[in-house]
Design an enzyme around this catalytic site. Structure first.
Site, short mmCIF file in Angstrom:
data_model
loop_
_atom_site.label_atom_id
_atom_site.label_comp_id
_atom_site.label_asym_id
_atom_site.label_seq_id
_atom_site.Cartn_x
_atom_site.Cartn_y
_atom_site.Cartn_z
N GLU A 152 -7.00 4.65 7.67
CA GLU A 152 -6.87 6.08 7.33
C GLU A 152 -8.14 6.59 6.65
O GLU A 152 -8.55 7.73 6.84
CB GLU A 152 -5.62 6.28 6.45
CG GLU A 152 -4.35 6.16 7.29
CD GLU A 152 -3.16 5.58 6.56
OE1 GLU A 152 -3.12 5.63 5.32
OE2 GLU A 152 -2.25 5.08 7.23
N GLY B 83 2.23 2.33 10.76
CA GLY B 83 3.17 3.44 10.60
C GLY B 83 3.87 3.84 11.88
O GLY B 83 4.49 4.89 11.96
N GLY C 184 2.76 -1.08 4.34
CA GLY C 184 2.82 0.33 4.00
C GLY C 184 4.25 0.76 3.76
O GLY C 184 4.82 0.57 2.69
N GLY C 185 4.87 1.32 4.79
CA GLY C 185 6.21 1.90 4.67
C GLY C 185 7.23 1.00 3.99
O GLY C 185 7.98 1.44 3.11
N HIS D 293 -9.52 1.07 4.69
CA HIS D 293 -8.27 1.24 5.43
C HIS D 293 -8.53 2.19 6.61
O HIS D 293 -9.34 3.10 6.50
CB HIS D 293 -7.20 1.82 4.49
CG HIS D 293 -5.85 1.86 5.12
ND1 HIS D 293 -5.47 2.86 5.98
CD2 HIS D 293 -4.80 1.01 5.05
CE1 HIS D 293 -4.24 2.62 6.41
NE2 HIS D 293 -3.81 1.50 5.86
N ASN E 17 0.87 -1.17 0.00
CA ASN E 17 0.00 0.00 0.00
C ASN E 17 0.91 1.23 0.00
O ASN E 17 1.45 1.61 1.03
CB ASN E 17 -0.88 -0.05 1.26
CG ASN E 17 -1.72 1.21 1.42
OD1 ASN E 17 -1.81 2.04 0.50
ND2 ASN E 17 -2.35 1.35 2.57
N TRP E 18 1.08 1.79 -1.18
CA TRP E 18 2.02 2.92 -1.30
C TRP E 18 1.45 4.21 -0.69
O TRP E 18 2.17 5.19 -0.53
CB TRP E 18 2.37 3.17 -2.78
CG TRP E 18 3.14 2.07 -3.43
CD1 TRP E 18 3.54 0.87 -2.87
CD2 TRP E 18 3.63 2.05 -4.78
NE1 TRP E 18 4.23 0.12 -3.79
CE2 TRP E 18 4.30 0.82 -4.98
CE3 TRP E 18 3.55 2.95 -5.85
CZ2 TRP E 18 4.89 0.47 -6.20
CZ3 TRP E 18 4.13 2.61 -7.07
CH2 TRP E 18 4.81 1.39 -7.23
N LYS E 19 0.17 4.20 -0.39
CA LYS E 19 -0.50 5.40 0.15
C LYS E 19 -0.21 6.59 -0.77
O LYS E 19 -0.11 6.43 -1.98
CB LYS E 19 -0.07 5.65 1.61
CG LYS E 19 -0.26 4.39 2.46
CD LYS E 19 -0.11 4.64 3.94
CE LYS E 19 -0.30 3.32 4.68
NZ LYS E 19 -0.23 3.47 6.14
N SER F 4 3.20 -2.04 10.43
CA SER F 4 4.65 -2.12 10.70
C SER F 4 5.26 -3.47 10.37
O SER F 4 6.17 -3.93 11.08
CB SER F 4 4.95 -1.70 12.15
OG SER F 4 4.59 -0.35 12.35
N GLU G 63 -5.54 -4.93 10.58
CA GLU G 63 -4.51 -3.91 10.80
C GLU G 63 -4.81 -3.15 12.09
O GLU G 63 -5.60 -2.19 12.07
CB GLU G 63 -4.49 -2.92 9.63
CG GLU G 63 -4.16 -3.56 8.30
CD GLU G 63 -3.61 -2.52 7.33
OE1 GLU G 63 -2.46 -2.68 6.90
OE2 GLU G 63 -4.31 -1.54 7.04
#
Ligand code: PGA
Length: 261
Positions: A103, A179, A240-241, A101, A13-15, A219, A173
């Site tokens: 977010e 994150g 993500g990251g 998600h 997930n590159w966001k 994470s 999640e």
């Protein structure tokens, strides 16, 4: 069906990160080294404006890597300024779409009901939804994890029949792990994954629930992926990251490849 019969799925997930050139470079690197994670379904979810070039870079590198959207409308078309319809994602080569998600839920007001409507629209268009659920730190500390996840799973997946559920991926999640560098322990994650699988059995049947892939997200890094991958109900990761670096993303995928081997 045992854990090893479910094909692991690792999605990036590159966001709202990277630019055109960096997205293409990352997609080409992942697709070019795809064989390092044989037996694992790989998905890249770039920002919508980069879906076409990213899909092109994957095709050029000959990689069997799927593309996913990060969100979609629950409508098929029409006067909805700024929205993207599920058939449009299909049209530009997406197989998957991330829905609900945390977010989106916390920053953009999405609810179980809206996620449910989006999941139905995505499935109707032929997309495989990745439906996210997870508790906040406050909810976990109040002992409400089970209640929160139960409500989110039952609400977000309401009305999906067995065939639809089998196409759906659930991503657990925990919000406190996204994150933050604070990954859930394999025991914490496995406990909720087992709960989710039980809820899926309640929505359909144990047989259907055994086929649904449940990802962990929050994470996930190369150094914690193997422990998560060793858990019987953790069928992949939503990353993500660490998905922004080909080395890290592929190392995580490799950890799940080891499970499927
Ligand atoms: P993270 O994000 O890996 O950076 O914690 C996961 C996610 O939000 O899907």
């Amino acid at each position: 069906m045992t854990a090893s019969a479910r094909t692991p799925i690792v999605a990036g997930n590159w966001k709202m990160n990277l630019d055109h050139a960096a997205g293409i470079a990352l997609a080409a690197a992942v697709a070019g080294r795809r064989s390092e994670a044989a037996g694992v379904d790989l998905v890249l979810c770039p920002p919508a404006v980069y879906i076409v070039p990213v899909a092109g870079a994957v095709a050029e590198a000959g990689g069997d890597v799927a593309i996913g959207g990060q969100n979609a409308s629950d409508k098929e078309q029409g006067a909805f300024t700024g929205e993207i319809a599920p058939p449009m994602l299909v049209d530009v080569g997406c197989c998957y779409v991330i829905l609900g998600h945390s977010e989106r839920r916390t920053l953009f007001g999405e609810t179980d009901a809206s996620v449910n409507a989006k999941a139905k629209a995505a499935l109707a268009a032929g997309l495989l939804p990745i439906v996210c659920v997870g508790e906040t730190l406050e909810e976990r500390e109040a002992g409400r994890t089970e209640a929160v996840v139960t409500e989110q799973v039952n609400g977000s997946l309401a009305g999906l029949d067995a065939a639809a559920l089998e196409k759906t991926v659930v991503a657990y999640e925990p919000v406190w792990a996204i994150g933050t560098g604070k990954v859930a322990t394999p025991e914490q994650a496995q406990e909720v994954h087992a709960l989710v699988r039980g809820l899926l059995a309640g929505l359909a049947s144990a047989e259907t629930a055994a086929k649904v892939r449940i990802q962990y997200g929050g994470s996930v890094k190369p150094d914690n992926a193997a422990h998560l991958a060793a858990c019987p109900d953790i069928d992949g990761a939503l990353v993500g990251g660490a998905s922004l670096k080909a080395d890290d993303f592929l190392a995580i995928a490799k950890a799940f490849a080891a499970r499927s081997a």
